[in-house]
Structure formats: structure tokens, C-alpha cells
Scaffold this active site. Sequence first.
Site, PDB file in Angstrom:
ATOM      1  N   ARG A  18       0.845  -1.195   0.000  1.00 49.00           N
ATOM      2  CA  ARG A  18       0.000   0.000   0.000  1.00 49.00           C
ATOM      3  C   ARG A  18       0.875   1.238   0.000  1.00 49.00           C
ATOM      4  O   ARG A  18       2.049   1.206   0.383  1.00 49.00           O
ATOM      5  CB  ARG A  18      -0.942   0.036   1.203  1.00 49.00           C
ATOM      6  CG  ARG A  18      -0.249   0.018   2.552  1.00 49.00           C
ATOM      7  CD  ARG A  18      -0.177  -1.387   3.125  1.00 49.00           C
ATOM      8  NE  ARG A  18       0.483  -1.423   4.407  1.00 49.00           N
ATOM      9  CZ  ARG A  18      -0.152  -1.245   5.565  1.00 49.00           C
ATOM     10  NH1 ARG A  18      -1.440  -0.956   5.572  1.00 49.00           N
ATOM     11  NH2 ARG A  18       0.497  -1.350   6.704  1.00 49.00           N
ATOM     12  N   ASP A 240      10.864  -4.052   7.126  1.00 52.07           N
ATOM     13  CA  ASP A 240       9.607  -3.640   7.754  1.00 52.07           C
ATOM     14  C   ASP A 240       9.603  -3.855   9.266  1.00 52.07           C
ATOM     15  O   ASP A 240       9.012  -3.068  10.009  1.00 52.07           O
ATOM     16  CB  ASP A 240       8.410  -4.329   7.093  1.00 52.07           C
ATOM     17  CG  ASP A 240       8.544  -5.838   6.967  1.00 52.07           C
ATOM     18  OD1 ASP A 240       9.457  -6.426   7.579  1.00 52.07           O
ATOM     19  OD2 ASP A 240       7.725  -6.439   6.245  1.00 52.07           O
TER      20      ASP A 240
END
Length: 492
Positions: A18, A240
Site C-alpha cells: 500500500r 519492515d
Amino acid sequence: MAKTKRVLAVDFGASSGRVMCAEFDGARIALRELHRFSNDPVIVRGTMYWDVLRLFHEIKQGLLKAKSVGPIDSMAVDTWGVDFALLDEMGNLLENPVHYRDKRTSGMLEEVFRHISAAELYAATGNQLMEINTAFQLRAVQRRRPDLLARAETLLMMPDLFHYMLTGEACAEVSIASTTQLMDAQTQDWSQEVLKALGLPPSLFPHIVPSGTRIGRLDAQIAEELGIERIPVIAVAGHDTQSAMVSVPTKKENFVFLSCGTWSLLGTELRDPILTEKARLADYTNERGYGGRVSFLKNIIGLWLVQESRRQWMREGRSYAFGELEQMAGKTKPFQSLVDPDAPEFVPSGDLPKRIRAYCERTHQHIPQSEGEIIRCIDESLALKYRAALAQLEDCVPETRGAEIHILGGGVQSGLLCQMTADACGRNILAGPIEATVMGNVLVQLLASGALGSLEEARQAVRDSEPCRTYVPADPAAWDAAYEKWKEIVAC
């Protein structure tokens, strides 16, 4: 009044991605999703690849949609760890990056250990020894595609690759480099010892830069193509997990975190790596993050088990929302069936419920039949696995005994799993933020620009932006008994 900062965070997970817009008013951060897309591996002639060109196209779509929100001060990309791309001397991709779940690394641990021992490799890099790690992937390339490696001029990890595609500038950000099993845990540079042992040319690896380094600006051709400004691009904590670490909303020095997504990562934050034999045997890894801090953590298979079970039911024509599955699990009898979430048979994609049933049959347990029984088996087993990993953490880092646990990421949305984790571990759970990785990506951009002055200020901004939910442990005797039962089962 301070000018509102507006930045873009591109966040790739193992199954989706995203583009998020964040606005910071000097105290709070507001997130807005601009573009979401699937991240689907593609299997061609038996090899599983990442569809990197489509993923880059999706970044561009996010940039186009960002035109509606106003001027953008910077942007950055974070991704999963260990995977990489090889570029030729002209800077072109030699092939699509191969997925860490591809079978090419089978047997590569033993292959590498012929050249450098497990103890030496851990002492140098501090990384948990897993076949998916970059070092073992490269050994597979050496064995099966030596021509490909001979033509390679540069290796870029996934976030570094996307930053290169955006700017034309090649570098290696420290957090993603620390997932490779090729970076020296002490010096934060490529380990010459490991590279020599594996016969890898040092020239293949670009220079390592700290998290928060400004790489450059968006390439002029891309800016012209999209009709946008040349946005500054920041190398945030590209792994991440390390972006998520920045967003832990703690005020304390000693804490435990559980980053809960497709993978679960349980650990703590340290100033220096732990490279002891005890840490190696416990399968704990050392990763570098923002400000040179070390995340001492253990990789545990996580919500992959739920995600892949759900995909199987969808293939069979039964589509459930995650919330529906949690409700089904909450209505079933506890502790009927338990598994080791990290058992090798649960790693590949495919029919997970079938493999869970086979595991339970082999270990002489109740064989779960309904969707609710499968999900409850997964959630309880994960919570008990977290308890085991926590015991190992306390053994390696005694200061974590009794510390509260911060759950971050998608797992925050499962109240059932959060409560089970509190129950299993006997600790208070502070759940949030949900968008931990995106929040951390944003925070490092704000730190790089000077909008935030320190990691402490960044974590204060998280506390001001998204309150945590607290889960208190209950029924300790039942969970103690379940833990003893689970230990017997996984020992089978």
C-alpha cells in the site's frame, strides 16, 4: 504554528502493499491510505518470483493518487527482508527477484557450513540461521546459476531496489543489510570474513548507509511521466520489522515487542548485539535499526497460518472475513489441538488445514474439523510458541523479565490472539499501533527532515496519535497446563 509535514510511506508486505499518506501537525500523525494492491508471487517453470515490475507500477499509481492530497515533502519504501535483485553493469535487472519461499535453498545450510561453521557465521553476523537468508540464497545461485552471478555487477535488497528504480541511486540501508547473514554485526559493514568464505566478490555489494539517509530525488523522467514534483526519497529502516520497531510506543528502556503479521517477531531493543552461543542455539537474531540500535529477536511463523488456511477455504468456495474466523474460533472448546507453528510442513503454501489435521493425527490429538477449530488451534499454538520464545529471551536478556509486551501490526486486530498471548505469557499486553510499519516509515522520514528531534519524540508522537489497548492475563493454571502439554507435543 509549525507547517504540517506530509510524507508518503510505501509499505510492502509478503502478500500485499500500500501507499499511505501521513500528515504530521507537530504533535500527532494522521494516516490515510491512498492505494492498496496485492503482492502475488508468480511461478514460472518451477521458480517462484516476485513480480517486481508490477509492484513498481503500483508505486507509480500511488504517486498519481497522491497528487490529490497536496505537496509531498518526502517518500520512502520498506519491504520484507532477505530477498534481493541482481543488476548488470548497465544497471538493468538480470531477472525478477526470487521469492524466499522458493525451494532453491533446500539443503543450502549444510552447503554453506562446509565453508564456514554455524558458530563462526553467527559470531560474525548475529543472524538466526535460516535457509531463506540472503547468504543461503546466494549459495543456491552459485551452485545452480553461476552464469547469472558472473554477469552481476550489483546486488540490491528489495527496498534498496525500489529506491534505485525511483532515483537511480544505489546503496544498502543498514536494517535491510542486517537481514542478509552477510553484514558484520559489530562494524555494520559487509563481513569480509563471510564474503571470503562464500567466494562472493565484495564489489557486488553497495556501501551501507544508516536508516534516515536521504538518497536523492525522484528521477526526472518519472516525475515528468507522472506530472509530479521530484520528491526527496529517504532510506528509512527498509526492513519492515525495523520500521515497526521505531513505532513501539514505549517510555521504558526494557520492554518486549511482538511484531505480528505474516511473520511474528518477538524480542527486545538493545544497544549492542548479543553474539553468544546461547543466543545462537536459541535461534535469536540481531538486526540493526534506526540510530544503530539492535533488535534482538526471534522469527516465528505468524499469521501466515491463518492467511493460508483462509486462502484454502476460498479455493474451496468458502469465503470468510478474518473477523468471522475469530468469532468461530472463540466459540470452540479450548486446548483440543496444538501444533508447533514452526514445523517445516507449515512453511510452503497450499492446503494448511489438511496439514494441521495430519500433524494432530500424528501426535494423537483431537483432529480439528471445523474452521473455528483450525483457527483456535493456530491461535493457541502461536500464543504458546510466544511463551517459549519469551523464556529464551529472558534467559539471554535477564532485564526483560517481567517487562510488558507491545504487540504491533496486523495481529493487534485479533483481540482473541492478543488475549491468548497475555494469558499464555502471563504478561500485560499493550496492543498498537496497527499500522506499526507504516508509522515507523513515516517517523524516520520526519526524523530525517528534523521535524522530530529524537527517537523518544517519535515514540511520543505515536502515543499521542493512537492509544494502546491493554490485555490482562487470566486463568494462569489452565495456560500453564496447556504449555506443558504443548511442549510434549512439539517434542514428538
